[in-house]
Design a protein around this motif. Structure first.
Motif, PDB file in Angstrom:
ATOM      1  N   LYS A   7      -6.331  -9.868 -24.548  1.00 55.95           N
ATOM      2  CA  LYS A   7      -6.981  -8.701 -25.153  1.00 55.95           C
ATOM      3  C   LYS A   7      -8.444  -8.975 -25.486  1.00 55.95           C
ATOM      4  O   LYS A   7      -9.289  -8.083 -25.361  1.00 55.95           O
ATOM      5  CB  LYS A   7      -6.201  -8.252 -26.386  1.00 55.95           C
ATOM      6  N   TYR A   8      -8.769 -10.201 -25.896  1.00 53.07           N
ATOM      7  CA  TYR A   8     -10.171 -10.556 -26.146  1.00 53.07           C
ATOM      8  C   TYR A   8     -10.995 -10.351 -24.873  1.00 53.07           C
ATOM      9  O   TYR A   8     -12.050  -9.708 -24.884  1.00 53.07           O
ATOM     10  CB  TYR A   8     -10.299 -12.022 -26.578  1.00 53.07           C
ATOM     11  N   LYS A  55     -20.681 -13.185 -18.446  1.00 58.18           N
ATOM     12  CA  LYS A  55     -20.897 -12.116 -19.428  1.00 58.18           C
ATOM     13  C   LYS A  55     -19.648 -11.870 -20.265  1.00 58.18           C
ATOM     14  O   LYS A  55     -19.732 -11.678 -21.485  1.00 58.18           O
ATOM     15  CB  LYS A  55     -21.300 -10.821 -18.722  1.00 58.18           C
ATOM     16  N   VAL A  56     -18.500 -11.843 -19.602  1.00 60.56           N
ATOM     17  CA  VAL A  56     -17.244 -11.602 -20.320  1.00 60.56           C
ATOM     18  C   VAL A  56     -16.990 -12.725 -21.318  1.00 60.56           C
ATOM     19  O   VAL A  56     -16.626 -12.475 -22.479  1.00 60.56           O
ATOM     20  CB  VAL A  56     -16.063 -11.485 -19.331  1.00 60.56           C
ATOM     21  N   ALA A  57     -17.186 -13.958 -20.881  1.00 64.99           N
ATOM     22  CA  ALA A  57     -16.970 -15.106 -21.764  1.00 64.99           C
ATOM     23  C   ALA A  57     -17.903 -15.048 -22.970  1.00 64.99           C
ATOM     24  O   ALA A  57     -17.481 -15.291 -24.116  1.00 64.99           O
ATOM     25  CB  ALA A  57     -17.176 -16.401 -20.985  1.00 64.99           C
ATOM     26  N   ASP A  58     -19.154 -14.727 -22.729  1.00 60.76           N
ATOM     27  CA  ASP A  58     -20.124 -14.650 -23.829  1.00 60.76           C
ATOM     28  C   ASP A  58     -19.717 -13.579 -24.841  1.00 60.76           C
ATOM     29  O   ASP A  58     -19.801 -13.796 -26.056  1.00 60.76           O
ATOM     30  CB  ASP A  58     -21.515 -14.346 -23.290  1.00 60.76           C
ATOM     31  N   ARG A  59     -19.315 -12.419 -24.340  1.00 60.26           N
ATOM     32  CA  ARG A  59     -18.912 -11.329 -25.237  1.00 60.26           C
ATOM     33  C   ARG A  59     -17.684 -11.693 -26.053  1.00 60.26           C
ATOM     34  O   ARG A  59     -17.562 -11.304 -27.215  1.00 60.26           O
ATOM     35  CB  ARG A  59     -18.624 -10.068 -24.428  1.00 60.26           C
ATOM     36  N   ALA A  60     -16.743 -12.379 -25.402  1.00 63.26           N
ATOM     37  CA  ALA A  60     -15.495 -12.729 -26.084  1.00 63.26           C
ATOM     38  C   ALA A  60     -15.657 -13.955 -26.981  1.00 63.26           C
ATOM     39  O   ALA A  60     -14.798 -14.223 -27.825  1.00 63.26           O
ATOM     40  CB  ALA A  60     -14.398 -12.981 -25.056  1.00 63.26           C
ATOM     41  N   GLY A  61     -16.760 -14.704 -26.804  1.00 65.24           N
ATOM     42  CA  GLY A  61     -17.009 -15.874 -27.640  1.00 65.24           C
ATOM     43  C   GLY A  61     -16.309 -17.132 -27.161  1.00 65.24           C
ATOM     44  O   GLY A  61     -15.980 -18.012 -27.969  1.00 65.24           O
ATOM     45  N   ASN A  64     -15.886 -20.131 -23.595  1.00 60.32           N
ATOM     46  CA  ASN A  64     -16.496 -20.670 -22.392  1.00 60.32           C
ATOM     47  C   ASN A  64     -15.923 -19.973 -21.163  1.00 60.32           C
ATOM     48  O   ASN A  64     -14.777 -19.516 -21.168  1.00 60.32           O
ATOM     49  CB  ASN A  64     -16.230 -22.176 -22.272  1.00 60.32           C
ATOM     50  N   SER A  65     -16.702 -19.924 -20.102  1.00 56.68           N
ATOM     51  CA  SER A  65     -16.250 -19.296 -18.861  1.00 56.68           C
ATOM     52  C   SER A  65     -14.969 -19.932 -18.343  1.00 56.68           C
ATOM     53  O   SER A  65     -14.080 -19.239 -17.822  1.00 56.68           O
ATOM     54  CB  SER A  65     -17.343 -19.401 -17.784  1.00 56.68           C
ATOM     55  N   SER A  66     -14.855 -21.239 -18.479  1.00 56.20           N
ATOM     56  CA  SER A  66     -13.681 -21.947 -17.952  1.00 56.20           C
ATOM     57  C   SER A  66     -12.394 -21.496 -18.630  1.00 56.20           C
ATOM     58  O   SER A  66     -11.311 -21.544 -18.026  1.00 56.20           O
ATOM     59  CB  SER A  66     -13.860 -23.457 -18.114  1.00 56.20           C
ATOM     60  N   THR A  67     -12.496 -21.033 -19.873  1.00 58.01           N
ATOM     61  CA  THR A  67     -11.297 -20.596 -20.599  1.00 58.01           C
ATOM     62  C   THR A  67     -10.672 -19.371 -19.940  1.00 58.01           C
ATOM     63  O   THR A  67      -9.445 -19.221 -19.929  1.00 58.01           O
ATOM     64  CB  THR A  67     -11.648 -20.258 -22.063  1.00 58.01           C
ATOM     65  N   ILE A  68     -11.499 -18.496 -19.360  1.00 62.45           N
ATOM     66  CA  ILE A  68     -10.988 -17.284 -18.729  1.00 62.45           C
ATOM     67  C   ILE A  68     -10.019 -17.625 -17.611  1.00 62.45           C
ATOM     68  O   ILE A  68      -8.992 -16.955 -17.430  1.00 62.45           O
ATOM     69  CB  ILE A  68     -12.154 -16.426 -18.182  1.00 62.45           C
ATOM     70  N   TYR A  69     -10.322 -18.718 -16.874  1.00 62.16           N
ATOM     71  CA  TYR A  69      -9.477 -19.076 -15.735  1.00 62.16           C
ATOM     72  C   TYR A  69      -8.124 -19.644 -16.156  1.00 62.16           C
ATOM     73  O   TYR A  69      -7.243 -19.845 -15.315  1.00 62.16           O
ATOM     74  CB  TYR A  69     -10.217 -20.055 -14.825  1.00 62.16           C
TER      75      TYR A  69
END
Length: 218
Positions: free
Chosen positions: A13-14, A35-41, A43-48
């Motif tokens: 949801k974040y 951009k998504v990682a920055d908005r959610a607070g 790191n980019s690697s966490t999204i994966y």
């Protein structure tokens, strides 16, 4: 609910909320993992850890923007007396919303998502089960199909079972109506027409109606 599922739901949801915000503020083509990682607070690697790639993230974000369509679909279909009436009304509702949100509908229903797109729908509704609370049971199987072709097929099979059309007619109707909608959506999406939303809807339904009438009169 196990803590692992709660954690997954929270993280999803974040990232999905952040993606929705970018889509609404800047447009679909401006969404990036960074951009998504920055908005959610995060790191980019966490999204994966939660999403295979950017297309899956934009798919889930787009799904949250379909609520007006899914909530109104049942009301449209209810107005039809026969299965073919209901099929046409389902197209009217679908076309109305898709022409007003072409990028969203393209992302959900046309964009290449890799293997097993229906699995992505199941995952979405696991995280957002409330999206199905007010949906009639008769409509849920349609919403759980990502393929517009399969959605139409399931509705037309009812007309076949009721003796209104035969299997070949159902297949022809489904294929031609899908091609009409895809053609108009692509035209609207690429700004290749002067039609406004109402005109695009009117033209699409004109041809879908002709297809149904011509096939049923054979």
């Amino acid at each position: 609910m196990p803590n692992k599922i709660i954690q997954k739901s929270r993280m999803w949801k974040y990232f999905i909320e952040a993606t929705v915000n970018i889509i609404q503020e800047e447009g679909m083509d401006q969404v990036t993992i960074r951009k998504v990682a920055d908005r959610a607070g995060y790191n980019s690697s966490t999204i994966y850890n939660y999403f295979k790639d950017l297309s899956h993230l934009t798919f889930f974000a787009s799904m949250t923007l379909l609520k007006d369509y899914t909530n109104e679909l049942a009301s449209y279909i209810k107005l039809g007396d026969t299965p073919l009436d209901k099929y046409k009304l389902a197209w009217e509702c679908f076309s109305k919303y898709s022409f007003s949100q072409p990028e969203i509908f393209h992302t959900v229903f046309i964009m290449d998502l890799g293997a097993q797109p229906e699995k992505l729908l199941e995952e979405y509704y696991e995280i957002y089960p409330s999206d199905l609370i007010n949906i009639p049971e008769s409509i849920k199987p349609i919403l759980l199909q990502r393929s517009v072709f399969k959605r139409g097929e399931s509705m037309l099979n009812i007309a076949v079972n009721n003796g209104l059309i035969n299997k070949n007619q159902a297949e022809d109707i489904n294929e031609m109506t899908n091609l009409v909608w895809q053609g108009m959506l692509t035209t609207v999406l690429n700004n290749r027409t002067n039609y406004d939303i109402d005109e695009a809807l009117k033209m699409t339904m004109k041809y879908i109606t002709k297809i149904i009438v011509n096939e049923t009169e054979k």
